[in-house]
Scaffold this motif. Structure first.
Motif, PDB file in Angstrom:
ATOM      1  N   ASN A  24      23.903  77.415  -3.625  1.00 16.03           N
ATOM      2  CA  ASN A  24      23.658  76.650  -4.842  1.00 16.03           C
ATOM      3  C   ASN A  24      24.524  75.392  -4.927  1.00 16.03           C
ATOM      4  O   ASN A  24      24.898  74.949  -6.011  1.00 16.03           O
ATOM      5  N   ASN A  25      24.869  74.803  -3.759  1.00 12.90           N
ATOM      6  CA  ASN A  25      25.763  73.641  -3.758  1.00 12.90           C
ATOM      7  C   ASN A  25      25.369  72.687  -2.631  1.00 12.90           C
ATOM      8  O   ASN A  25      26.068  72.558  -1.624  1.00 12.90           O
ATOM      9  N   PRO A  26      24.245  71.990  -2.773  1.00 13.88           N
ATOM     10  CA  PRO A  26      23.776  71.110  -1.702  1.00 13.88           C
ATOM     11  C   PRO A  26      24.718  69.957  -1.400  1.00 13.88           C
ATOM     12  O   PRO A  26      24.808  69.509  -0.256  1.00 13.88           O
ATOM     13  N   ALA A  27      25.460  69.470  -2.401  1.00  8.46           N
ATOM     14  CA  ALA A  27      26.378  68.359  -2.164  1.00  8.46           C
ATOM     15  C   ALA A  27      27.514  68.779  -1.238  1.00  8.46           C
ATOM     16  O   ALA A  27      27.850  68.066  -0.277  1.00  8.46           O
ATOM     17  N   ALA A  28      28.119  69.933  -1.503  1.00 10.37           N
ATOM     18  CA  ALA A  28      29.202  70.422  -0.648  1.00 10.37           C
ATOM     19  C   ALA A  28      28.688  70.783   0.738  1.00 10.37           C
ATOM     20  O   ALA A  28      29.370  70.567   1.744  1.00 10.37           O
ATOM     21  N   THR A  29      27.475  71.312   0.806  1.00 11.29           N
ATOM     22  CA  THR A  29      26.877  71.636   2.097  1.00 11.29           C
ATOM     23  C   THR A  29      26.691  70.384   2.936  1.00 11.29           C
ATOM     24  O   THR A  29      27.027  70.354   4.125  1.00 11.29           O
ATOM     25  N   ALA A  30      26.169  69.338   2.328  1.00 12.37           N
ATOM     26  CA  ALA A  30      25.952  68.086   3.057  1.00 12.37           C
ATOM     27  C   ALA A  30      27.270  67.470   3.496  1.00 12.37           C
ATOM     28  O   ALA A  30      27.348  66.840   4.559  1.00 12.37           O
ATOM     29  N   GLU A  31      28.323  67.667   2.709  1.00 12.28           N
ATOM     30  CA  GLU A  31      29.633  67.106   3.037  1.00 12.28           C
ATOM     31  C   GLU A  31      30.298  67.831   4.199  1.00 12.28           C
ATOM     32  O   GLU A  31      30.950  67.209   5.042  1.00 12.28           O
ATOM     33  N   MET A  32      30.142  69.153   4.268  1.00 11.58           N
ATOM     34  CA  MET A  32      30.915  69.967   5.209  1.00 11.58           C
ATOM     35  C   MET A  32      30.124  70.451   6.418  1.00 11.58           C
ATOM     36  O   MET A  32      30.723  70.873   7.411  1.00 11.58           O
ATOM     37  N   PHE A  33      28.797  70.438   6.359  1.00 10.93           N
ATOM     38  CA  PHE A  33      27.966  70.924   7.460  1.00 10.93           C
ATOM     39  C   PHE A  33      27.046  69.804   7.943  1.00 10.93           C
ATOM     40  O   PHE A  33      26.432  69.115   7.127  1.00 10.93           O
ATOM     41  N   ASP A  34      26.956  69.650   9.265  1.00  9.79           N
ATOM     42  CA  ASP A  34      26.077  68.624   9.810  1.00  9.79           C
ATOM     43  C   ASP A  34      25.589  69.049  11.189  1.00  9.79           C
ATOM     44  O   ASP A  34      26.395  69.241  12.104  1.00  9.79           O
ATOM     45  N   ASP A  35      24.288  69.242  11.325  1.00  3.91           N
ATOM     46  CA  ASP A  35      23.676  69.560  12.617  1.00  3.91           C
ATOM     47  C   ASP A  35      24.323  70.775  13.276  1.00  3.91           C
ATOM     48  O   ASP A  35      24.560  70.802  14.485  1.00  3.91           O
ATOM     49  N   GLY A  36      24.616  71.783  12.468  1.00  5.83           N
ATOM     50  CA  GLY A  36      25.216  73.004  12.995  1.00  5.83           C
ATOM     51  C   GLY A  36      26.728  73.010  13.030  1.00  5.83           C
ATOM     52  O   GLY A  36      27.345  74.060  13.198  1.00  5.83           O
ATOM     53  N   TRP A  37      27.358  71.848  12.878  1.00  3.76           N
ATOM     54  CA  TRP A  37      28.819  71.752  12.914  1.00  3.76           C
ATOM     55  C   TRP A  37      29.398  71.923  11.515  1.00  3.76           C
ATOM     56  O   TRP A  37      28.890  71.358  10.547  1.00  3.76           O
ATOM     57  N   PHE A  38      30.501  72.667  11.424  1.00  4.71           N
ATOM     58  CA  PHE A  38      31.243  72.801  10.179  1.00  4.71           C
ATOM     59  C   PHE A  38      32.536  72.004  10.282  1.00  4.71           C
ATOM     60  O   PHE A  38      33.308  72.168  11.232  1.00  4.71           O
ATOM     61  N   ARG A  39      32.754  71.137   9.318  1.00  2.26           N
ATOM     62  CA  ARG A  39      33.987  70.349   9.261  1.00  2.26           C
ATOM     63  C   ARG A  39      35.078  71.183   8.605  1.00  2.26           C
ATOM     64  O   ARG A  39      35.026  71.461   7.408  1.00  2.26           O
ATOM     65  N   THR A  40      36.083  71.589   9.362  1.00  2.00           N
ATOM     66  CA  THR A  40      37.111  72.479   8.828  1.00  2.00           C
ATOM     67  C   THR A  40      38.114  71.766   7.944  1.00  2.00           C
ATOM     68  O   THR A  40      38.763  72.398   7.105  1.00  2.00           O
ATOM     69  N   GLY A  41      38.295  70.459   8.157  1.00  2.00           N
ATOM     70  CA  GLY A  41      39.333  69.734   7.439  1.00  2.00           C
ATOM     71  C   GLY A  41      40.703  69.895   8.049  1.00  2.00           C
ATOM     72  O   GLY A  41      41.678  69.296   7.590  1.00  2.00           O
ATOM     73  N   ASP A  42      40.819  70.703   9.105  1.00  3.68           N
ATOM     74  CA  ASP A  42      42.096  70.967   9.764  1.00  3.68           C
ATOM     75  C   ASP A  42      42.331  69.968  10.889  1.00  3.68           C
ATOM     76  O   ASP A  42      41.458  69.764  11.741  1.00  3.68           O
ATOM     77  N   GLN A  43      43.504  69.371  10.919  1.00  5.87           N
ATOM     78  CA  GLN A  43      43.881  68.447  11.983  1.00  5.87           C
ATOM     79  C   GLN A  43      44.561  69.224  13.113  1.00  5.87           C
ATOM     80  O   GLN A  43      45.526  69.956  12.878  1.00  5.87           O
ATOM     81  N   VAL A  44      44.035  69.067  14.327  1.00  8.39           N
ATOM     82  CA  VAL A  44      44.541  69.828  15.473  1.00  8.39           C
ATOM     83  C   VAL A  44      44.619  68.937  16.703  1.00  8.39           C
ATOM     84  O   VAL A  44      44.078  67.832  16.734  1.00  8.39           O
ATOM     85  N   SER A  45      45.287  69.474  17.718  1.00  7.07           N
ATOM     86  CA  SER A  45      45.227  68.886  19.051  1.00  7.07           C
ATOM     87  C   SER A  45      44.769  69.981  19.999  1.00  7.07           C
ATOM     88  O   SER A  45      45.003  71.168  19.741  1.00  7.07           O
ATOM     89  N   ILE A  46      44.092  69.589  21.067  1.00  4.87           N
ATOM     90  CA  ILE A  46      43.610  70.553  22.057  1.00  4.87           C
ATOM     91  C   ILE A  46      44.182  70.158  23.404  1.00  4.87           C
ATOM     92  O   ILE A  46      43.982  69.024  23.874  1.00  4.87           O
ATOM     93  N   ASP A  47      44.919  71.092  24.040  1.00  3.80           N
ATOM     94  CA  ASP A  47      45.584  70.747  25.293  1.00  3.80           C
ATOM     95  C   ASP A  47      44.635  70.879  26.473  1.00  3.80           C
ATOM     96  O   ASP A  47      43.464  71.252  26.329  1.00  3.80           O
ATOM     97  N   ALA A  48      45.162  70.582  27.675  1.00  2.00           N
ATOM     98  CA  ALA A  48      44.322  70.553  28.870  1.00  2.00           C
ATOM     99  C   ALA A  48      43.740  71.916  29.212  1.00  2.00           C
ATOM    100  O   ALA A  48      42.710  72.007  29.885  1.00  2.00           O
ATOM    101  N   ALA A  49      44.394  72.993  28.769  1.00  2.00           N
ATOM    102  CA  ALA A  49      43.907  74.342  29.059  1.00  2.00           C
ATOM    103  C   ALA A  49      42.925  74.835  28.005  1.00  2.00           C
ATOM    104  O   ALA A  49      42.402  75.948  28.110  1.00  2.00           O
ATOM    105  N   GLY A  50      42.669  74.019  26.996  1.00  2.00           N
ATOM    106  CA  GLY A  50      41.709  74.401  25.964  1.00  2.00           C
ATOM    107  C   GLY A  50      42.305  75.116  24.776  1.00  2.00           C
ATOM    108  O   GLY A  50      41.573  75.576  23.900  1.00  2.00           O
TER     109      GLY A  50
END
Length: 351
Positions: free
Chosen positions: A315-341
């Motif tokens: 029941n929240n299309p605005a939040a859905t459009a903001e956080m979900f796109d083409d199957g991807w969920f935007r977590t809002g978490d800032q991370v780094s990913i090293d060479a080993a994954g």
């Protein structure tokens, strides 16, 4: 949005289940899952009927047979009160047998458990009942009737509705289908080798959360293990306290939110020394991507997609459009990913 997709090296494949077989719309999916949560749990109850299913904070134990008998009576009582297939029912009990009977009763009745954020006030509980269209709130004595088991739902139908807080404090209902929930169960079962060692799982989070329910409770019940539920609504337990209290146990660090089905990243204890800051690598068909100006350098906002990731907010299309796109969920978490994954947090939330 513009993505820089970060592939996970093959070396992290030790967490990927063999049943993650194909893509559908670009997203990995599991093959041969049960059609719905009710059928999975019912088969488990029959298969492990004489095993201990749960132990409460007072040390009382209940077998799968007895747990299902009580849950089926609750399902019958819900049916008598007019609860039908796909009806939402808000479950608001403390961790323990009553919560299990209420939750499983709703599932066996063919309903959809609505699970509130554990910090919610009474006013917010009322609002969630209204927002979800819940036909009933279970917060007192449970209804009983002739034992009942609904015939089951389809994989794409709604199975669970978790209410979580957004960054601004607003409450959002996370829609998880049967496929989402069963994918989490399969992913955790494979990663923890629950088929061969179901063991005991100490519930370290409120059962109304994705971690407590989807990650700890349901996989344990699905594979014939025993859940140990404290009487409180649940509090977070520091890692060092868990290791000290259960020295022979296998402790797992990870990351997940309700929107990803409770899972996402996993770091078993044997990898913690070499990667002390990491929250793990993707598993269970989860793929990750980075968003932001430094994404190509391996740093940015973490995005996730996979078979357990929710389809959006109730029941929240605005939040859905903001956080979900083409199957991807935007977590809002800032991370780094090293060479080993391995994913390393810069600023993350856990729910």
């Amino acid at each position: 949005m513009s993505l820089a997709v970060v592939g996970v090296p093959a070396g992290a494949g030790w967490l990927q289940g063999e049943r993650v077989m194909h893509r559908c719309g670009g997203i990995l999916h599991y093959d041969d899952l049960e059609p719905c949560l009710a059928e999975l749990l019912d088969r488990s109850a029959l298969r492990y009927s004489n095993r201990v299913a749960a132990v409460d904070g007072d040390g009382r134990a209940v077998t799968y047979r007895d747990l299902w008998t009580e849950a089926a009576k609750v399902a019958g009582g819900l049916l008598d009160q007019g609860v039908g297939p796909a009806d939402r029912v808000l479950v608001h009990h403390r961790n323990g047998f009553e919560w299990l009977h209420a939750f499983l009763g709703v599932v066996l009745a063919g309903g959809v458990p609505v699970l509130p954020d554990p910090t919610c006030s009474d006013t917010e509980i009322d609002w969630m009942a209204f927002d979800s269209g819940a036909v009933l709130i279970l917060d007192g004595p449970l209804p009983e009737g002739v034992p009942f088991l609904d015939g089951g739902a389809s994989p794409d139908e709604l199975a669970l509705l978790y209410y979580v807080r957004g960054y601004g404090g607003d409450l959002r209902g996370v829609e998880l289908t049967n496929t989402n929930v069963l994918s989490t169960v399969e992913a955790v079962g494979h990663a923890m080798d629950l088929v061969n060692e179901p063991g005991r799982t100490v519930i370290t989070a409120p059962l109304c959360t994705a971690v407590g329910c989807s990650v700890q409770l349901l996989p344990t019940l699905a594979f014939g293990g025993t859940v140990v539920a404290a009487g409180a609504r649940g509090t977070r337990v520091p890692w060092r306290h868990l290791r000290a209290s259960f020295p022979a146990s296998r402790c797992i660090r990870g990351w997940g939110v309700a929107e990803t089905g409770g899972i996402g990243l996993l770091l078993p204890s044997e990898h913690r020394r070499r990667h002390p800051r990491s929250v793990g690598v993707p598993f269970g068909g989860i793929e990750v991507a980075l968003l932001g100006p430094e994404a190509e350098e391996g740093r940015g906002e973490l995005l996730c997609r996979g078979p357990s990731v929710a389809r959006g907010y109730w029941n929240n299309p605005a939040a859905t459009a903001e956080m979900f796109d083409d199957g991807w969920f935007r977590t809002g978490d800032q991370v780094s990913i090293d060479a080993a994954g391995f994913v390393n947090p810069v600023a993350v939330r856990v729910s």
